[in-house]
Design a protein around this motif. Sequence first.
Motif, short mmCIF file in Angstrom:
data_model
loop_
_atom_site.label_atom_id
_atom_site.label_comp_id
_atom_site.label_asym_id
_atom_site.label_seq_id
_atom_site.Cartn_x
_atom_site.Cartn_y
_atom_site.Cartn_z
N MET A 65 -9.26 1.52 9.84
CA MET A 65 -10.72 1.33 9.76
C MET A 65 -11.41 2.65 9.42
O MET A 65 -12.33 2.69 8.59
CB MET A 65 -11.25 0.78 11.10
CG MET A 65 -10.80 -0.63 11.40
SD MET A 65 -11.27 -1.18 13.06
CE MET A 65 -12.92 -1.76 12.72
N TRP A 116 -10.09 5.25 7.90
CA TRP A 116 -9.73 5.62 6.52
C TRP A 116 -10.59 4.86 5.51
O TRP A 116 -11.08 5.42 4.54
CB TRP A 116 -8.25 5.31 6.30
CG TRP A 116 -7.77 5.61 4.91
CD1 TRP A 116 -7.66 6.84 4.31
CD2 TRP A 116 -7.34 4.65 3.93
NE1 TRP A 116 -7.18 6.70 3.04
CE2 TRP A 116 -6.97 5.37 2.77
CE3 TRP A 116 -7.21 3.26 3.92
CZ2 TRP A 116 -6.50 4.76 1.62
CZ3 TRP A 116 -6.73 2.65 2.78
CH2 TRP A 116 -6.39 3.39 1.65
N ARG A 117 -10.83 3.56 5.81
CA ARG A 117 -11.66 2.73 4.93
C ARG A 117 -13.10 3.27 4.90
O ARG A 117 -13.73 3.38 3.85
CB ARG A 117 -11.63 1.28 5.44
CG ARG A 117 -12.51 0.35 4.66
CD ARG A 117 -12.55 -1.03 5.29
NE ARG A 117 -13.74 -1.74 4.85
CZ ARG A 117 -14.94 -1.61 5.38
NH1 ARG A 117 -15.12 -0.82 6.41
NH2 ARG A 117 -15.96 -2.29 4.89
N ARG A 172 -13.24 6.43 2.92
CA ARG A 172 -13.18 6.16 1.48
C ARG A 172 -14.53 5.68 0.96
O ARG A 172 -14.96 6.04 -0.13
CB ARG A 172 -12.12 5.11 1.20
CG ARG A 172 -10.73 5.71 1.07
CD ARG A 172 -9.73 4.69 0.61
NE ARG A 172 -10.13 4.07 -0.65
CZ ARG A 172 -9.43 3.14 -1.27
NH1 ARG A 172 -8.31 2.72 -0.76
NH2 ARG A 172 -9.83 2.63 -2.41
#
Lengths: 250, 177
Positions: free
Chosen positions: B166, B168-169, B172
């Motif tokens: 989560m 990392w998302r 990004r």
Amino acid sequence: MNPITLIARKEAGELLMSGRGLAWLLALSVIMSVLSLLLVSNTELSLLDNAQVVYMVMGTVTALGALLAVVLGSDAVAGERERGSLMPLLLAPVTPSQIVFGKMGGQVAGWVVMYLLSLPYVWAVGSSGQNLTQAVAYLALFGTPVVLGFGFLGIALSARLRSVRSALLTSLITLMLLASPLLLGPSLRQSAIGKLFDAVNPFSAAVNSFDSVVIDSQPLAMQINRLAISLVWLVLTAVFAIRSVRKMEI
Amino acid sequence: MKKIVVSLLLSLSLLGLGNAWAVDSLNISLAPEQANPPSPQMGDWLKFHSVIENSGSQAAHGVVAWISLVQVDPGHEQPVDLEDWSAHKAVTQAILQPGQQVKVEWPMRLIQAGAYRVVISAVDRETGHVMTSPFVDFQVRRKPVVDSGRILPVALGVPMLVLGMMAWRRYRRRTGV
């Protein structure tokens, strides 16, 4: 790219890459963590009790997988309708059959993620007990048709009932009814009605096989009837989903 | 009076003879298999062999022999339900002629740690009491079935992995990578 693959990839991406999908996975993993810690908190477990723990984890993984499947399935068509994306999808050069197969692909991806997520828990609680390899294999063998069947049922209801809320409620009631063997022990299902319920219930078939294989070390030959019940459930729900999506109206 | 006493003594001795026949009618031996592990632990299999022999002079009808297990740990003395230990709990023999023997193998999976005593009992239709074999004692070592060293990392690690996905998302999305 094949439209079925495209739709399946989109569905899988929504589970793995969206905040909502990841939050669901987080909730499921927290449930598994709490359950595992509760189940193994007794350090005086006998060898049989350890098999019992593995059996309970397998049943819980199947139930959570089915829960995820009905949520995804209930949203599959009715969710598109409520978000206003169903019309563009139907106007795209894809047939209703390709749409439903793509949605089913998303269900398969959801179950694969759930199964992979559960493997560390099964390994952790059962690594020093009996029949761990069988547990991993039978969770795939029986969990797959049972869980996907619930997902396909969710897709069918989602297409017929036209609202996510109605489809989800109906799917959850069905899931709670069929998953009741998890709560009722075998001794409580010995009446004529209980036996009849067990004989046709795919969830009973799965948990009875888990019990038979992991706790009683019985062979695959004794699970054939139960496997047949699970596969019949999968085929019936798949046919129901395909027919429902083909017949749906805007 | 003497006649009555003599008659009574005679009757009692005859009854005694009857019982003696009953006691001696079935001889039951019990021995562990030589291939059994010398220090068994939970999960191991043990086998016991018994020979049931009619050592009497009359045929024994309707012989039933069964295995019993008792836990004898101090403070935990109790009979053990063999449901999960063995699927082979009893044998029957319609008739056992004088001198005839029945050899029985009793496999057993060790489910719980502790000190145990196993015995084979038998009855036939005519005898009014149970005949038993000598005891065989054995000790089952505990095998760790729950490895808390594995569970805690998994119970914490899997949710942390999803949380990591989560984060990392979100990273990004923020950086537009």
